[in-house]
Scaffold this motif. Structure first.
Motif, PDB file in Angstrom:
ATOM      1  N   LEU A 153       0.837  -1.196   0.000  1.00  0.00           N
ATOM      2  CA  LEU A 153       0.000   0.000   0.000  1.00  0.00           C
ATOM      3  C   LEU A 153       0.875   1.250   0.000  1.00  0.00           C
ATOM      4  CD1 LEU A 153      -2.616  -1.125   2.685  1.00  0.00           C
ATOM      5  CD2 LEU A 153      -2.820  -1.261   0.181  1.00  0.00           C
ATOM      6  N   MET A 154       0.223   2.383  -0.163  1.00  0.00           N
ATOM      7  CA  MET A 154       0.916   3.676  -0.124  1.00  0.00           C
ATOM      8  C   MET A 154       0.446   4.450   1.096  1.00  0.00           C
ATOM      9  SD  MET A 154       2.992   3.859  -2.729  1.00  0.00           S
ATOM     10  CE  MET A 154       3.349   5.639  -2.784  1.00  0.00           C
ATOM     11  N   THR A 155       1.326   5.295   1.617  1.00  0.00           N
ATOM     12  CA  THR A 155       0.965   6.189   2.712  1.00  0.00           C
ATOM     13  C   THR A 155       1.664   7.527   2.483  1.00  0.00           C
ATOM     14  OG1 THR A 155       0.844   6.400   5.131  1.00  0.00           O
ATOM     15  CG2 THR A 155       2.904   5.526   4.220  1.00  0.00           C
ATOM     16  N   THR A 156       1.312   8.512   3.277  1.00  0.00           N
ATOM     17  CA  THR A 156       1.947   9.831   3.176  1.00  0.00           C
ATOM     18  C   THR A 156       2.699  10.115   4.459  1.00  0.00           C
ATOM     19  OG1 THR A 156       0.189  10.642   1.723  1.00  0.00           O
ATOM     20  CG2 THR A 156       1.578  12.294   2.797  1.00  0.00           C
ATOM     21  N   VAL A 157       3.978  10.415   4.341  1.00  0.00           N
ATOM     22  CA  VAL A 157       4.827  10.746   5.482  1.00  0.00           C
ATOM     23  C   VAL A 157       5.436  12.121   5.249  1.00  0.00           C
ATOM     24  CG1 VAL A 157       6.835  10.083   6.864  1.00  0.00           C
ATOM     25  CG2 VAL A 157       5.356   8.309   5.884  1.00  0.00           C
ATOM     26  N   ILE A 163       5.935   4.007   0.127  1.00  0.00           N
ATOM     27  CA  ILE A 163       5.457   2.637   0.003  1.00  0.00           C
ATOM     28  C   ILE A 163       5.485   1.980   1.386  1.00  0.00           C
ATOM     29  CG2 ILE A 163       5.877   0.392  -1.081  1.00  0.00           C
ATOM     30  CD1 ILE A 163       7.390   1.911  -3.302  1.00  0.00           C
ATOM     31  N   VAL A 164       4.416   1.279   1.722  1.00  0.00           N
ATOM     32  CA  VAL A 164       4.347   0.567   2.997  1.00  0.00           C
ATOM     33  C   VAL A 164       4.768  -0.890   2.757  1.00  0.00           C
ATOM     34  CG1 VAL A 164       2.871  -0.155   4.909  1.00  0.00           C
ATOM     35  CG2 VAL A 164       2.455   2.035   3.764  1.00  0.00           C
ATOM     36  N   PRO A 165       5.856  -1.340   3.369  1.00  0.00           N
ATOM     37  CA  PRO A 165       6.281  -2.727   3.144  1.00  0.00           C
ATOM     38  C   PRO A 165       5.260  -3.711   3.689  1.00  0.00           C
ATOM     39  CG  PRO A 165       7.543  -1.723   4.927  1.00  0.00           C
ATOM     40  CD  PRO A 165       6.735  -0.628   4.322  1.00  0.00           C
ATOM     41  N   LEU A 166       5.203  -4.883   3.082  1.00  0.00           N
ATOM     42  CA  LEU A 166       4.362  -5.945   3.632  1.00  0.00           C
ATOM     43  C   LEU A 166       4.955  -6.445   4.941  1.00  0.00           C
ATOM     44  CD1 LEU A 166       3.520  -8.173   0.513  1.00  0.00           C
ATOM     45  CD2 LEU A 166       2.280  -6.190   1.385  1.00  0.00           C
TER      46      LEU A 166
END
Length: 365
Positions: A153-157, A163-166
């Motif tokens: 998934l994607m997130t905003t930082v 990219i959010v690792p599994l």
């Protein structure tokens, strides 16, 4: 009346065996509490996988009984805070304490299997671990962890898309195989592969990690140079089989990391497929690829030897079925990987305490 000063004075006689200094000097003694004859304190180890924790605990109790009071009731709480020696400003991977590459001079020696199970074994010991599959052309992580077809998934930082690792079996995972169709070949020139690696480093939200284990492609090429020019690598774990053709290439990989321009410390050498042990004859050992070649190479090059991994059917089956050996049912294999991870963690702690920080390579000619 027992005092804190007496306790610290006694514990200053207890040496951390690997680091060669006493616990007080190393600032490993925390939260001293005294209630009459009851003494309680915490010893903060440099790795959760420390195999010497019972030795250190007993030494602490003996020191207080001999130097403070024989009547003291001593309770030692053992915890861990993985040490780090990063001095690079941490603009990249800011919350990752140690960056460990797993490499080999050639393909086919089981490097990805070692990387995956090393990461899992470190996590089993209580560490926060991530596994980055940097083998751009032949990614193995999606198959080995049973996450084929899954997409991160994607997130905003801080306003930036990340990219959010599994997450699987308690560790974080990232691989090019999670971003492309597995039927699709990665036909990229070196600069494109290097760009993808940089994205895995800078655009993945790895969060807080004690160890980021990076599964490198075989050989000595663009990906290796890009990595050491992008992040300060704590150290390298080299993988080989006992046979001469693998050892010859392993020497080249060790020479690359140990060269004056790169200068990445070798955490240790793993001898994979050291011998074949059939499940029905667990005591038998058949040296199919030669005997103790990796061990001899480590002695010859004066680098640490982390241990041997046997060639057993369950390791292959687990990798193909998405159940790595560390989470499978073979206790012999688990013990082998746990031993390697424990020794690697100790070597990393000693490296951080005694060796200058690894710099980012700025120029490579």
């Amino acid at each position: 009346m027992i005092t804190t000063e007496q306790i610290l004075q006694a514990l200053s006689n207890v040496e951390e065996p690997d680091l060669g200094k006493d616990l007080v000097t190393l600032n490993m003694v925390k939260d001293v509490e005294i209630d009459g004859n009851k003494v309680k304190f915490t010893v903060v180890l440099t790795t959760p996988a420390c195999p010497l924790k019972d030795l250190i605990r007993n030494a602490c109790v003996n020191a207080i009984h001999h130097l403070v009071s024989k009547e003291a009731e001593v309770h030692v709480n053992m915890t861990a805070n993985v040490n780090s020696n990063r001095k690079d400003g941490r603009s990249i991977l800011p919350n990752v304490k140690n960056i460990i590459v797993v490499a080999s001079g050639k393909g086919g020696v089981g490097k990805s299997t070692v990387a995956a199970n090393l990461a899992l074994a470190l996590a089993e010991g209580g560490a926060k671990v991530g596994l980055m599959d940097a083998d751009i052309y032949g990614p193995s992580v999606p198959i080995m962890f049973g996450v084929r077809g899954e997409r991160p998934l994607m997130t905003t930082v801080e306003g930036k898309g990340m990219i959010v690792p599994l997450e699987k079996h308690g560790i974080k995972l990232m691989s090019i195989g999670l971003l492309i169709d597995e039927k699709q070949a990665v036909v990229w020139r070196g600069p494109m592969a290097s760009s993808a690696l940089k994205q895995f480093i800078t655009d993945v939200n790895w969060g807080e990690l004690d160890y980021l284990v990076i599964d490198m492609p075989p050989g000595t090429g663009d990906i290796h140079l890009t990595l050491v020019q992008t992040v300060p690598v704590t150290g390298a774990v080299m993988v080989t089989t006992p046979q001469d053709v693998a050892l010859a290439d392993a020497k080249k990989g060790i020479a690359m990391f140990g060269g004056s321009q790169i200068n990445v410390p070798i955490i240790g050498l793993v001898e994979n497929m050291a011998y074949f042990t059939p499940a029905e004859l667990p005591e038998n050992k058949y040296y199919i690829f030669g005997k103790e070649g990796g061990k001899r190479l480590a002695q010859q090059l004066e680098i640490p030897f982390l241990g041997q991994i046997p060639l057993v059917q369950s390791i292959r089956e687990g990798g193909d079925d998405g159940v790595p050996a560390m989470v499978g049912g073979d206790d012999v294999t688990k013990l082998a990987f746990m031993g390697i991870a424990s020794t690697a963690a100790r070597n990393i702690a000693m490296r951080n305490a005694n060796v200058a920080p690894t710099r980012i390579v700025e120029v490579f000619v």
